[in-house]
Design a protein around this motif. Structure first.
Motif, PDB file in Angstrom:
ATOM      1  N   ASP A  21       0.292   6.977  -1.502  1.00  0.00           N
ATOM      2  CA  ASP A  21      -0.277   7.941  -2.075  1.00  0.00           C
ATOM      3  C   ASP A  21      -2.243   7.001  -2.666  1.00  0.00           C
ATOM      4  O   ASP A  21      -2.860   7.350  -3.090  1.00  0.00           O
ATOM      5  CB  ASP A  21      -0.428   7.982  -3.854  1.00  0.00           C
ATOM      6  CG  ASP A  21       0.386   7.119  -4.915  1.00  0.00           C
ATOM      7  OD1 ASP A  21      -0.085   6.375  -4.265  1.00  0.00           O
ATOM      8  OD2 ASP A  21       0.608   7.650  -5.910  1.00  0.00           O
ATOM      9  N   GLY A  22      -2.572   6.296  -1.759  1.00  0.00           N
ATOM     10  CA  GLY A  22      -3.467   4.753  -1.935  1.00  0.00           C
ATOM     11  C   GLY A  22      -3.186   3.839  -2.712  1.00  0.00           C
ATOM     12  O   GLY A  22      -3.947   2.992  -2.427  1.00  0.00           O
ATOM     13  N   SER A  23      -2.212   4.416  -3.601  1.00  0.00           N
ATOM     14  CA  SER A  23      -2.163   2.674  -4.164  1.00  0.00           C
ATOM     15  C   SER A  23      -2.038   1.821  -4.594  1.00  0.00           C
ATOM     16  O   SER A  23      -1.481   1.644  -3.309  1.00  0.00           O
ATOM     17  CB  SER A  23      -1.354   3.271  -5.605  1.00  0.00           C
ATOM     18  OG  SER A  23      -1.106   4.370  -6.313  1.00  0.00           O
ATOM     19  N   ARG A  52       0.646  -0.935   0.719  1.00  0.00           N
ATOM     20  CA  ARG A  52      -0.081   0.330  -0.381  1.00  0.00           C
ATOM     21  C   ARG A  52       0.496   0.975  -0.360  1.00  0.00           C
ATOM     22  O   ARG A  52       1.585   1.839   1.153  1.00  0.00           O
ATOM     23  CB  ARG A  52      -0.881  -0.022   1.423  1.00  0.00           C
ATOM     24  CG  ARG A  52      -1.798  -0.993   1.108  1.00  0.00           C
ATOM     25  CD  ARG A  52      -3.068  -1.254   2.556  1.00  0.00           C
ATOM     26  NE  ARG A  52      -4.038  -2.072   2.373  1.00  0.00           N
ATOM     27  CZ  ARG A  52      -4.537  -1.646   1.413  1.00  0.00           C
ATOM     28  NH1 ARG A  52      -5.386  -0.924   1.508  1.00  0.00           N
ATOM     29  NH2 ARG A  52      -5.855  -2.840   1.867  1.00  0.00           N
ATOM     30  N   ARG A  93      -4.109  -0.568 -13.817  1.00  0.00           N
ATOM     31  CA  ARG A  93      -5.815  -0.162 -13.761  1.00  0.00           C
ATOM     32  C   ARG A  93      -5.474   1.195 -12.978  1.00  0.00           C
ATOM     33  O   ARG A  93      -5.261   1.807 -12.177  1.00  0.00           O
ATOM     34  CB  ARG A  93      -6.663  -0.777 -12.357  1.00  0.00           C
ATOM     35  CG  ARG A  93      -7.369   0.155 -12.418  1.00  0.00           C
ATOM     36  CD  ARG A  93      -8.740  -0.291 -11.506  1.00  0.00           C
ATOM     37  NE  ARG A  93      -9.369  -1.899 -11.441  1.00  0.00           N
ATOM     38  CZ  ARG A  93      -9.595  -2.867 -10.104  1.00  0.00           C
ATOM     39  NH1 ARG A  93     -10.211  -2.061  -9.516  1.00  0.00           N
ATOM     40  NH2 ARG A  93      -9.427  -4.140 -10.898  1.00  0.00           N
ATOM     41  N   PRO A  94      -5.641   2.003 -14.363  1.00  0.00           N
ATOM     42  CA  PRO A  94      -5.796   3.459 -13.720  1.00  0.00           C
ATOM     43  C   PRO A  94      -6.341   4.437 -12.816  1.00  0.00           C
ATOM     44  O   PRO A  94      -7.305   3.927 -12.678  1.00  0.00           O
ATOM     45  CB  PRO A  94      -5.545   4.207 -15.662  1.00  0.00           C
ATOM     46  CG  PRO A  94      -5.478   2.968 -16.059  1.00  0.00           C
ATOM     47  CD  PRO A  94      -5.866   1.557 -15.802  1.00  0.00           C
ATOM     48  N   ARG A  95      -6.103   5.486 -12.705  1.00  0.00           N
ATOM     49  CA  ARG A  95      -6.708   6.352 -11.165  1.00  0.00           C
ATOM     50  C   ARG A  95      -7.793   6.573 -12.220  1.00  0.00           C
ATOM     51  O   ARG A  95      -7.160   7.108 -13.451  1.00  0.00           O
ATOM     52  CB  ARG A  95      -5.780   6.926 -10.489  1.00  0.00           C
ATOM     53  CG  ARG A  95      -6.362   7.619  -8.689  1.00  0.00           C
ATOM     54  CD  ARG A  95      -5.419   8.127  -8.291  1.00  0.00           C
ATOM     55  NE  ARG A  95      -5.006   7.610  -8.024  1.00  0.00           N
ATOM     56  CZ  ARG A  95      -3.923   7.378  -7.137  1.00  0.00           C
ATOM     57  NH1 ARG A  95      -2.897   8.813  -7.543  1.00  0.00           N
ATOM     58  NH2 ARG A  95      -3.077   6.919  -6.484  1.00  0.00           N
ATOM     59  N   GLN A  96      -8.779   6.462 -11.521  1.00  0.00           N
ATOM     60  CA  GLN A  96     -10.141   7.110 -12.392  1.00  0.00           C
ATOM     61  C   GLN A  96     -10.384   8.261 -12.135  1.00  0.00           C
ATOM     62  O   GLN A  96     -10.018   8.932 -11.297  1.00  0.00           O
ATOM     63  CB  GLN A  96     -11.612   7.161 -12.116  1.00  0.00           C
ATOM     64  CG  GLN A  96     -11.538   5.366 -11.511  1.00  0.00           C
ATOM     65  CD  GLN A  96     -12.420   4.234 -11.873  1.00  0.00           C
ATOM     66  OE1 GLN A  96     -13.555   5.157 -11.208  1.00  0.00           O
ATOM     67  NE2 GLN A  96     -12.994   2.910 -12.317  1.00  0.00           N
ATOM     68  N   GLY A 128       0.776   8.108 -10.934  1.00  0.00           N
ATOM     69  CA  GLY A 128      -0.338   7.701  -9.824  1.00  0.00           C
ATOM     70  C   GLY A 128      -0.630   5.817 -10.466  1.00  0.00           C
ATOM     71  O   GLY A 128      -0.466   6.181 -11.824  1.00  0.00           O
ATOM     72  N   PHE A 129      -1.542   5.674  -9.948  1.00  0.00           N
ATOM     73  CA  PHE A 129      -2.236   4.706 -10.631  1.00  0.00           C
ATOM     74  C   PHE A 129      -3.250   3.332  -9.603  1.00  0.00           C
ATOM     75  O   PHE A 129      -3.195   4.227  -7.791  1.00  0.00           O
ATOM     76  CB  PHE A 129      -1.671   3.084 -10.773  1.00  0.00           C
ATOM     77  CG  PHE A 129      -0.754   2.716  -9.926  1.00  0.00           C
ATOM     78  CD1 PHE A 129      -1.158   1.519  -9.321  1.00  0.00           C
ATOM     79  CD2 PHE A 129       1.032   3.237 -10.197  1.00  0.00           C
ATOM     80  CE1 PHE A 129      -0.087   1.191  -7.858  1.00  0.00           C
ATOM     81  CE2 PHE A 129       1.581   2.298  -9.294  1.00  0.00           C
ATOM     82  CZ  PHE A 129       0.852   1.800  -7.978  1.00  0.00           C
ATOM     83  N   GLU A 130      -3.918   3.444  -9.165  1.00  0.00           N
ATOM     84  CA  GLU A 130      -4.858   2.396  -8.197  1.00  0.00           C
ATOM     85  C   GLU A 130      -4.925   1.292  -8.127  1.00  0.00           C
ATOM     86  O   GLU A 130      -4.700   0.258  -7.381  1.00  0.00           O
ATOM     87  CB  GLU A 130      -6.691   2.494  -9.374  1.00  0.00           C
ATOM     88  CG  GLU A 130      -7.484   2.374  -7.829  1.00  0.00           C
ATOM     89  CD  GLU A 130      -8.396   2.045  -8.475  1.00  0.00           C
ATOM     90  OE1 GLU A 130      -9.659   0.976  -7.854  1.00  0.00           O
ATOM     91  OE2 GLU A 130      -9.118   2.838  -9.344  1.00  0.00           O
ATOM     92  N   ARG A 131      -3.985   0.156  -9.134  1.00  0.00           N
ATOM     93  CA  ARG A 131      -4.083  -0.511  -8.228  1.00  0.00           C
ATOM     94  C   ARG A 131      -2.456  -1.019  -9.778  1.00  0.00           C
ATOM     95  O   ARG A 131      -2.666  -1.071 -11.100  1.00  0.00           O
ATOM     96  CB  ARG A 131      -5.068  -1.497  -8.735  1.00  0.00           C
ATOM     97  CG  ARG A 131      -4.344  -3.110  -8.381  1.00  0.00           C
ATOM     98  CD  ARG A 131      -6.111  -4.263  -7.535  1.00  0.00           C
ATOM     99  NE  ARG A 131      -7.113  -3.333  -7.588  1.00  0.00           N
ATOM    100  CZ  ARG A 131      -7.530  -3.822  -5.833  1.00  0.00           C
ATOM    101  NH1 ARG A 131      -6.309  -4.520  -5.445  1.00  0.00           N
ATOM    102  NH2 ARG A 131      -7.925  -2.879  -5.254  1.00  0.00           N
TER     103      ARG A 131
END
Length: 300
Positions: A239-241, A236, A285-288, A270-273
């Motif tokens: 930035d939340g990724s 983790r 998975r890019p950050r929306q 940055g990215f989500e996952r």
């Protein structure tokens, strides 16, 4: 994820405390003034003189014990009491404890574990017992205890290396390089240690943290290392990724992530996952982005 509040060298211990009540000296009867010459009741007496006087005490103790029976244990106690008393009067009493190889945080717990006290007869100290007590302290990996006449106890320790802060079931504690908790260590005083979370995280952390330490760009962005189903890790980031690692081949997966970052600077974008569980496919998975016209809260 619940947040955790998280934050050698030679150290001289604080002055020793007073002796316990039962260790206080009994008042001695008044004696007539002695003729001029060396005294045995002061710290200024030389060890040779003190030793000669103590030898006399030993002879008297042996004769008295043999004359009254109980030759075994009584003889040992009489000899020990005689030596401690005369050498104590000659100045061989504990005045200081020096702890070597321990941090300032560990020193206080180490001295407390010894159980020694100020003015305790130095020659009566059970050095092996002190060593065993010190090695029961969570900070200590191993210890050596030396008596330094006339009045000092030296404790040399190898301190357990602090590896990470472990969080599980609402509890937070510091673990060492083997994944074992250090009960005396306050996690709040180790803010720079990595945070590992979940069942089995403490035991498995020594296997992966050295590999992560070789990647400072990733380590400086990591908020926590989370154990998933006690079989694999999620990283983790601050930035939340989330970076999902496989159950086996963690180092290879981290090398893939490193190569991806070199090509696209994804850790900065940055990215989500990022899913690295399949060695043949890296799924990102890019950050929306927020929908048009929708306000984004500051810090989101």
């Amino acid at each position: 994820m619940p947040a955790a509040v998280r934050g050698g060298s030679q150290t001289q211990a604080k002055p020793l405390g007073k002796a316990p009540p039962n260790a206080s000296k009994r008042p001695s009867a008044k004696r007539p003034a002695a003729a001029a010459g060396p005294r045995l009741d002061g710290a200024g007496v030389s060890p040779k003189v003190a030793l000669a006087a103590s030898a006399g005490v030993l002879v008297l103790a042996v004769v008295a014990t043999l004359g009254t029976g109980g030759r075994g244990e009584r003889l040992g106690h009489a000899i020990s009491a005689g030596v401690d008393s005369r050498f104590g009067q000659a100045g061989f009493r504990l005045r200081a404890v020096h702890v070597e190889g321990a941090s300032a945080m560990a020193t206080q717990d180490i001295v407390a574990a010894t159980g020694v006290y100020k003015d305790q007869p130095v020659l009566g100290l059970d050095l092996e017992g002190v060593r065993q007590s010190v090695e029961k302290v969570g900070w200590v990996k191993e210890a050596r205890v030396v008596r330094l006449l006339p009045d000092t106890l030296v404790i040399a320790v190898v301190e357990r290396k602090q590896l990470a802060v472990w969080q599980h079931n609402g509890r937070t504690m510091v673990i060492d390089e083997r994944g074992q908790p250090i009960p005396e260590a306050d996690p709040g005083r180790f803010p720079t240690l990595p945070l590992v979370v979940g069942l089995g995280a403490a035991e498995m952390a020594p296997g992966i943290l050295p590999t992560l330490a070789q990647r400072p760009r990733l380590m400086e962005r990591m908020e926590a290392l989370v154990r998933v189903d006690n079989r694999r890790w999620d990283l983790r980031l601050k930035d939340g990724s989330i970076v999902q690692l496989p159950a086996v081949g963690e180092e290879e997966a981290l090398m893939q992530l490193e190569q991806l970052d070199q090509r696209s600077h994804i850790l900065e974008l940055g990215f989500e996952r990022i899913d690295l569980r399949n060695p043949d496919v890296v799924a990102v998975r890019p950050r929306q982005a927020a929908p048009a016209g929708q306000l984004v809260a500051e810090g989101a």
